[in-house]
Design an enzyme around this catalytic site. Structure first.
Site, PDB file in Angstrom:
ATOM      1  N   ARG A 244       0.864  -1.185   0.000  1.00  0.00           N
ATOM      2  CA  ARG A 244       0.000   0.000   0.000  1.00  0.00           C
ATOM      3  C   ARG A 244       0.900   1.234   0.000  1.00  0.00           C
ATOM      4  NH1 ARG A 244      -3.380  -2.758  -1.607  1.00  0.00           N
ATOM      5  NH2 ARG A 244      -5.484  -3.187  -0.849  1.00  0.00           N
ATOM      6  N   GLU A 273      -3.852   7.715  -5.191  1.00  0.00           N
ATOM      7  CA  GLU A 273      -4.033   6.987  -6.456  1.00  0.00           C
ATOM      8  C   GLU A 273      -5.215   7.539  -7.235  1.00  0.00           C
ATOM      9  OE1 GLU A 273      -4.105   2.760  -5.656  1.00  0.00           O
ATOM     10  OE2 GLU A 273      -2.129   2.806  -4.748  1.00  0.00           O
ATOM     11  N   HIS A 292      -1.582   0.241  -9.801  1.00  0.00           N
ATOM     12  CA  HIS A 292      -2.191  -0.674  -8.827  1.00  0.00           C
ATOM     13  C   HIS A 292      -2.883  -1.833  -9.575  1.00  0.00           C
ATOM     14  CE1 HIS A 292      -3.922  -0.940  -4.474  1.00  0.00           C
ATOM     15  NE2 HIS A 292      -3.740  -2.142  -4.999  1.00  0.00           N
TER      16      HIS A 292
HETATM   17  N1  LIG Z   1      -0.863  -4.597  -5.248  1.00  0.00           N
HETATM   18  C1  LIG Z   1      -1.947  -5.320  -5.135  1.00  0.00           C
HETATM   19  O1  LIG Z   1      -2.736  -5.474  -6.077  1.00  0.00           O
HETATM   20  C2  LIG Z   1      -2.242  -6.007  -3.838  1.00  0.00           C
HETATM   21  C3  LIG Z   1      -3.102  -7.122  -3.826  1.00  0.00           C
HETATM   22  C4  LIG Z   1      -3.328  -7.786  -2.612  1.00  0.00           C
HETATM   23  C5  LIG Z   1      -2.748  -7.319  -1.438  1.00  0.00           C
HETATM   24  N2  LIG Z   1      -1.965  -6.200  -1.476  1.00  0.00           N
HETATM   25  C6  LIG Z   1      -1.338  -5.693  -0.262  1.00  0.00           C
HETATM   26  O2  LIG Z   1      -0.199  -6.506   0.007  1.00  0.00           O
HETATM   27  C7  LIG Z   1       0.078  -6.486   1.418  1.00  0.00           C
HETATM   28  C8  LIG Z   1       0.256  -7.906   1.903  1.00  0.00           C
HETATM   29  O3  LIG Z   1      -0.952  -8.633   1.729  1.00  0.00           O
HETATM   30  P1  LIG Z   1      -1.093 -10.090   2.389  1.00  0.00           P
HETATM   31  O4  LIG Z   1      -2.259 -10.749   1.711  1.00  0.00           O
HETATM   32  O5  LIG Z   1       0.203 -10.766   2.422  1.00  0.00           O
HETATM   33  O6  LIG Z   1      -1.525  -9.672   3.859  1.00  0.00           O
HETATM   34  P2  LIG Z   1      -1.222 -10.445   5.225  1.00  0.00           P
HETATM   35  O7  LIG Z   1      -2.132  -9.837   6.227  1.00  0.00           O
HETATM   36  O8  LIG Z   1      -1.274 -11.917   5.027  1.00  0.00           O
HETATM   37  O9  LIG Z   1       0.296 -10.053   5.533  1.00  0.00           O
HETATM   38  C9  LIG Z   1       0.662  -8.791   5.980  1.00  0.00           C
HETATM   39  C10 LIG Z   1       1.814  -8.985   6.944  1.00  0.00           C
HETATM   40  O10 LIG Z   1       2.228  -7.686   7.415  1.00  0.00           O
HETATM   41  C11 LIG Z   1       2.728  -7.928   8.704  1.00  0.00           C
HETATM   42  N3  LIG Z   1       2.939  -6.704   9.487  1.00  0.00           N
HETATM   43  C12 LIG Z   1       2.064  -6.021  10.244  1.00  0.00           C
HETATM   44  N4  LIG Z   1       2.682  -4.993  10.853  1.00  0.00           N
HETATM   45  C13 LIG Z   1       3.986  -5.024  10.456  1.00  0.00           C
HETATM   46  C14 LIG Z   1       5.129  -4.231  10.736  1.00  0.00           C
HETATM   47  N5  LIG Z   1       5.057  -3.207  11.591  1.00  0.00           N
HETATM   48  N6  LIG Z   1       6.274  -4.558  10.151  1.00  0.00           N
HETATM   49  C15 LIG Z   1       6.375  -5.601   9.300  1.00  0.00           C
HETATM   50  N7  LIG Z   1       5.330  -6.399   9.014  1.00  0.00           N
HETATM   51  C16 LIG Z   1       4.155  -6.112   9.582  1.00  0.00           C
HETATM   52  C17 LIG Z   1       1.692  -8.858   9.325  1.00  0.00           C
HETATM   53  O11 LIG Z   1       2.208  -9.513  10.475  1.00  0.00           O
HETATM   54  C18 LIG Z   1       1.424  -9.812   8.180  1.00  0.00           C
HETATM   55  O12 LIG Z   1       2.241 -10.959   8.264  1.00  0.00           O
HETATM   56  C19 LIG Z   1      -1.067  -5.729   2.059  1.00  0.00           C
HETATM   57  O13 LIG Z   1      -0.684  -4.396   2.270  1.00  0.00           O
HETATM   58  C20 LIG Z   1      -2.164  -5.780   1.006  1.00  0.00           C
HETATM   59  O14 LIG Z   1      -3.047  -4.703   1.136  1.00  0.00           O
HETATM   60  C21 LIG Z   1      -1.686  -5.553  -2.653  1.00  0.00           C
END
Ligand SMILES: NC(=O)c1ccc[n+]([C@@H]2O[C@H](COP(=O)([O-])OP(=O)(O)OC[C@H]3O[C@@H](n4cnc5c(N)ncnc54)[C@H](O)[C@@H]3O)[C@@H](O)[C@H]2O)c1
Length: 349
Positions: A244, A273, A292
């Protein structure tokens, strides 16, 4: 269909000429299930009206808002299945109060977003955009000025090791990269089994050759990638953000890219965005950008659609879906008929 379990998909799945913009999203599973009827909502609204809560048992939602007002008369509605993993457009507390289970599709995004992140990493380190322009602009012989960086033997730093971060680890293992990750909530045993070294954020920024941001956006992670952390990166290092935009201080990133304090960045997400067309990031030649949508592929569409539809059909057949956001809603009398799935029915999260 009298007495059917009624499902609606939000209108924004359709283009102006009535096609499903995402292509194949697995609707056959809805069509072929006895006792289930489905349709697209007839009007496109930014906020869904309260009538949807009286007319449908389930909603599959792309971008409209589901607010407390939407849910103010949700006598019938039992599940809102969000196509994707973000749910900023859904009032989760209002869902719980109204006895509406909210589900997401982590199984749909896991592989496509991880592949997209690795694609961005490789495109960046191989300077694909620069080399494409050399050929187009008649600069073939300038190619020695654009030497790439091989991933093998290099340190990959994952800022966040959740659903997508762990999948990137799997994809990058055959590349022979040393893998570091910072995630306060990651399980050390799982990380060790995947040959990932969990480390402090300071070590991650100092040691990594490529950092991929894959953490959740929370108050704690807002601007987690700030000027100090960017300054601590190697001059030869790259940053990829597929998580994000607000996790990265974009102004600070623009500065380190402009003065070549780091080698480059690839961004699928932005603080705002779409970004301002005059944003200085857009003029830099060491940056790769995507709207995105770097992960938008046929498999993402089918995976998210199939997962959301599976959640809806689970509720229709009396089973708790695999990826509920607000399990507290299950205490509501409206959902009391849902039974936990048996252990061997669990989807891998
Ligand atoms: N670009 C895209 O199209 C797209 C699509 C899906 C998800 N995303 C984004 O990708 C990211 C990951 O998604 P996901 O499905 O793996 O989510 P997820 O919830 O499985 O993983 C996110 C991780 O971030 C960790 N986290 C929380 N606070 C933290 C910190 N202070 N430092 C380091 N890590 C920390 C959590 O412990 C978790 O393991 C999210 O931000 C999501 O919104 C983007």
């Amino acid at each position: 269909m009298a007495g059917a379990f009624r499902v609606a998909l939000t209108r924004d799945f359709l283009t102006a000429d009535g096609r499903i913009g995402w292509g194949e999203i697995g609707l056959d599973a809805l069509t072929s299930t006895t006792g289930v009827s489905w349709e697209f909502l007839t009007s496109e609204t930014t906020e869904l009206p309260p009538s949807v809560g009286m007319d449908y048992d389930a909603l599959i939602v792309l971008s409209p808002t589901v607010s407390a007002t939407t849910l103010s008369a949700a006598d019938r509605l039992k599940v809102v299945a969000r196509f994707g993993v973000g749910y900023d457009n859904i009032d989760v507390a209002a869902c719980t109060t109204a006895g509406v289970l909210l589900t997401i599709t982590p199984d749909g995004v896991r592989r496509p977003v991880a592949v997209a992140a690795v694609s961005m990493m490789l495109a960046l380190t191989h300077r694909i955009r620069n080399k494409d322009l050399l050929v187009r602009n008649g600069r073939w012989h300038d190619k020695l000025d654009y030497m790439g960086t091989s991933p093998t033997g290099r340190a990959l730093g994952l800022l966040g090791w959740g659903n997508i971060g762990r999948e990137i680890t799997t994809l990058c293992a055959p590349l022979g990269m040393r893998q570091l990750a910072t995630d306060p909530y990651a399980d050390p045993t799982t990380a060790a089994a995947a040959a990932v070294q969990l480390c402090s954020i300071d070590r991650l920024f100092a040691e990594s050759d490529i950092i991929i941001v894959t953490c959740a956006l929370t108050p704690e992670t807002h601007h987690l990638v700030n000027a100090d952390r960017l300054a601590a990166m190697k001059r030869s290092a790259f940053l990829v953000n597929v998580a994000r935009g607000p996790i990265v201080d974009e102004e600070a990133l623009t500065a380190v890219l402009a003065n070549r304090h780091i080698a480059g960045a690839a961004l699928d997400v932005f603080e705002s965005e779409p970004p301002d067309p005059n944003h200085p990031l857009l003029g830099l030649d060491n940056v790769l950008l995507a709207p995105h949508a770097i992960a938008w592929t046929d498999q993402l569409a089918f995976g998210n659609g199939s997962s959301a539809i599976r959640a809806v059909l689970d509720v229709a057949t009396g089973v708790v879906p695999a990826y509920p956001v607000n399990p507290g809603a299950l205490r509501h009398p409206k959902l009391s008929m849902l039974k936990a799935r048996s252990a061997n029915e669990h989807h891998q999260s």
